[in-house]
Design an enzyme around this catalytic site. Sequence first.
Site, PDB file in Angstrom:
ATOM      1  N   LYS A 122       0.836  -1.198   0.000  1.00 41.86           N
ATOM      2  CA  LYS A 122       0.000   0.000   0.000  1.00 41.86           C
ATOM      3  C   LYS A 122       0.870   1.247   0.000  1.00 41.86           C
ATOM      4  CE  LYS A 122       0.773   1.911   3.348  1.00 41.86           C
ATOM      5  NZ  LYS A 122       2.016   2.445   3.934  1.00 41.86           N
TER       6      LYS A 122
ATOM      7  N   TYR B  15      -4.333   4.317   6.250  1.00 41.04           N
ATOM      8  CA  TYR B  15      -4.891   3.487   7.336  1.00 41.04           C
ATOM      9  C   TYR B  15      -6.064   4.184   8.010  1.00 41.04           C
ATOM     10  CZ  TYR B  15      -0.793   0.463   7.081  1.00 41.04           C
ATOM     11  OH  TYR B  15       0.173  -0.414   6.657  1.00 41.04           O
TER      12      TYR B  15
HETATM   13  P1  NAD Z   1      12.393   1.344   2.080  1.00 40.93           P
HETATM   14  O1  NAD Z   1      12.894   2.656   1.581  1.00 40.93           O
HETATM   15  O2  NAD Z   1      12.905   0.854   3.375  1.00 40.93           O
HETATM   16  O3  NAD Z   1      12.695   0.210   0.999  1.00 40.93           O
HETATM   17  C1  NAD Z   1      12.498   0.437  -0.374  1.00 40.93           C
HETATM   18  C2  NAD Z   1      13.325  -0.564  -1.147  1.00 40.93           C
HETATM   19  O4  NAD Z   1      13.221  -0.232  -2.534  1.00 40.93           O
HETATM   20  C3  NAD Z   1      14.836  -0.530  -0.800  1.00 40.93           C
HETATM   21  O5  NAD Z   1      15.319  -1.832  -0.717  1.00 40.93           O
HETATM   22  C4  NAD Z   1      15.456   0.186  -1.978  1.00 40.93           C
HETATM   23  O6  NAD Z   1      16.778  -0.241  -2.229  1.00 40.93           O
HETATM   24  C5  NAD Z   1      14.533  -0.260  -3.108  1.00 40.93           C
HETATM   25  N1  NAD Z   1      14.577   0.628  -4.255  1.00 40.93           N
HETATM   26  C6  NAD Z   1      14.707   0.227  -5.533  1.00 40.93           C
HETATM   27  N2  NAD Z   1      14.751   1.255  -6.354  1.00 40.93           N
HETATM   28  C7  NAD Z   1      14.672   2.365  -5.596  1.00 40.93           C
HETATM   29  C8  NAD Z   1      14.688   3.752  -5.884  1.00 40.93           C
HETATM   30  N3  NAD Z   1      14.769   4.200  -7.136  1.00 40.93           N
HETATM   31  N4  NAD Z   1      14.605   4.601  -4.860  1.00 40.93           N
HETATM   32  C9  NAD Z   1      14.475   4.168  -3.587  1.00 40.93           C
HETATM   33  N5  NAD Z   1      14.460   2.850  -3.244  1.00 40.93           N
HETATM   34  C10 NAD Z   1      14.552   1.958  -4.250  1.00 40.93           C
HETATM   35  O7  NAD Z   1      10.818   1.422   2.080  1.00 40.93           O
HETATM   36  P2  NAD Z   1       9.796   0.488   2.884  1.00 40.93           P
HETATM   37  O8  NAD Z   1       9.491   1.122   4.184  1.00 40.93           O
HETATM   38  O9  NAD Z   1      10.258  -0.907   2.880  1.00 40.93           O
HETATM   39  O10 NAD Z   1       8.482   0.669   1.961  1.00 40.93           O
HETATM   40  C11 NAD Z   1       8.334  -0.024   0.738  1.00 40.93           C
HETATM   41  C12 NAD Z   1       6.833  -0.124   0.410  1.00 40.93           C
HETATM   42  O11 NAD Z   1       6.199  -0.844   1.451  1.00 40.93           O
HETATM   43  C13 NAD Z   1       6.098   1.211   0.334  1.00 40.93           C
HETATM   44  O12 NAD Z   1       5.121   1.159  -0.664  1.00 40.93           O
HETATM   45  C14 NAD Z   1       5.461   1.356   1.688  1.00 40.93           C
HETATM   46  O13 NAD Z   1       4.280   2.146   1.665  1.00 40.93           O
HETATM   47  C15 NAD Z   1       5.150  -0.078   2.014  1.00 40.93           C
HETATM   48  N6  NAD Z   1       5.116  -0.350   3.463  1.00 40.93           N
HETATM   49  C16 NAD Z   1       4.031  -0.984   3.971  1.00 40.93           C
HETATM   50  C17 NAD Z   1       3.956  -1.263   5.313  1.00 40.93           C
HETATM   51  C18 NAD Z   1       2.764  -1.989   5.868  1.00 40.93           C
HETATM   52  O14 NAD Z   1       2.615  -2.035   7.081  1.00 40.93           O
HETATM   53  N7  NAD Z   1       1.935  -2.596   5.042  1.00 40.93           N
HETATM   54  C19 NAD Z   1       4.991  -0.867   6.161  1.00 40.93           C
HETATM   55  C20 NAD Z   1       6.098  -0.227   5.612  1.00 40.93           C
HETATM   56  C21 NAD Z   1       6.156   0.026   4.254  1.00 40.93           C
END
Ligand code: NAD
Length: 390
Positions: A157, A242
């Site tokens: 999401k 949320y």
């Molecule tokens: P994050 O920044 O920690 O991780 C993102 C990942 O994408 C990294 O591994 C990064 O290397 C990779 N990536 C690849 N290409 C990229 C680019 N061009 N720029 C930046 N990163 C790049 O983010 P996250 O917190 O893991 O969030 C990822 C997704 O998950 C989002 O859509 C977020 O909304 C969702 N999320 C959902 C929940 C939930 O509870 N459902 C919780 C956290 C995050």
Amino acid sequence: MKNQPLNSRRKFLRNLGAGASALSLPFLGYADNEFVRHENNGLYTLDKNLKDLAQPGRKLGIALVGLGYYSKNLLAPALQETQYCRLAGIVTGTPTKAEEWKQKYNIPQANIYDYKTFDRIADNKDIDVVYVVLPNSMHEEYVVRAAKAGKHVICEKPMAITPKECQNMIDACKKANKQLAIGYRLHYEPFTKEVMRLGREKVFGAVKFVESSDGFRSGDPNQWRLKKSMAGGGPLMDVGIYAIQGARYVTGEEPISVTAQFAPKTDPQKFKDVEETMFWQFEFPSGAVSNSTTSYAAGVERLYASCEKGWFELAPAFGYGPLKGRTSKGPIEQPVVNHQATHMDGVCKDLLDGKTLRDHITGAEGLWDVKLLQAIYQAAETGRKISLKA
Ligand code: NAD
């Protein structure tokens, strides 16, 4: 999509028996027809065209795309305790992460991809489901590529940044005859399901107003979450979704209008691209109203419903748990579960059973939420009340 909330509610009430018995089973997925949003969804059926994974007893292989915070700290550990799926592969642009995950989770080299080799996943029989856990602006591309590779997909999401992207994702999965689920982990979470029941069954009478808010103090000023091109907006896109869902699921209704306001920025440099804090108000067909705050300036995490004859609330309401709930009659007691494991198991059990996924977890739900996100921004930008039609 046709919205008939009263009929949906009647249908929900008709099926309460099934819902209640499901709660006593160890598997905490949804009973048939629970979380009904649209009348006549008719989708939760055995679909002859989607029988490919109908193999009870087998665990589905999931490949995580993007090994950032959520994959590393929540999804991968959860996949060590899931009953219906397992961590089978990874897609990462960082070779050191690939090596680290390979060792830690015993992932075969053949199941490790980077963003260029990703499409070869089509030939990998060990991987049934691709889970896209990338920045929001990348969801569309990777969901479409996963569908083209012939894999079912789970997408985090918010589903995407625009409704058009969401529609492209839905169309690509439909064309490939693959299913698309959204990472709505709370839809399988017992405290959340209980407040949905309290609201929808009118246990305390009709819900009159809801306060549903989610925010936290964000850190790193250089993160993608603060870049509009990658996140689509600020806290509204990230955690505000949320709060939107909370108001929708305790009323069991879809909003018919929204007004919204941006708060002044206290750190204009950090928040030059996205909002820092904002508020919005929904009106629902029954006359119920909701008020919400989302913020990257400070924390808030509460879902409160005031009803004709009492109240109920969750606080914390939206984080990874344990969630806590109480009502005007006393505490809410529910089992504490691993949100991510329960969500992935819920989706994968349906896939293994050869069923099409229930509306509440599919791209249709993700698309509707993205439309609401856009409507909230439009209301705040124009200062006008925006009409909504589900
Ligand atoms: P994050 O920044 O920690 O991780 C993102 C990942 O994408 C990294 O591994 C990064 O290397 C990779 N990536 C690849 N290409 C990229 C680019 N061009 N720029 C930046 N990163 C790049 O983010 P996250 O917190 O893991 O969030 C990822 C997704 O998950 C989002 O859509 C977020 O909304 C969702 N999320 C959902 C929940 C939930 O509870 N459902 C919780 C956290 C995050």
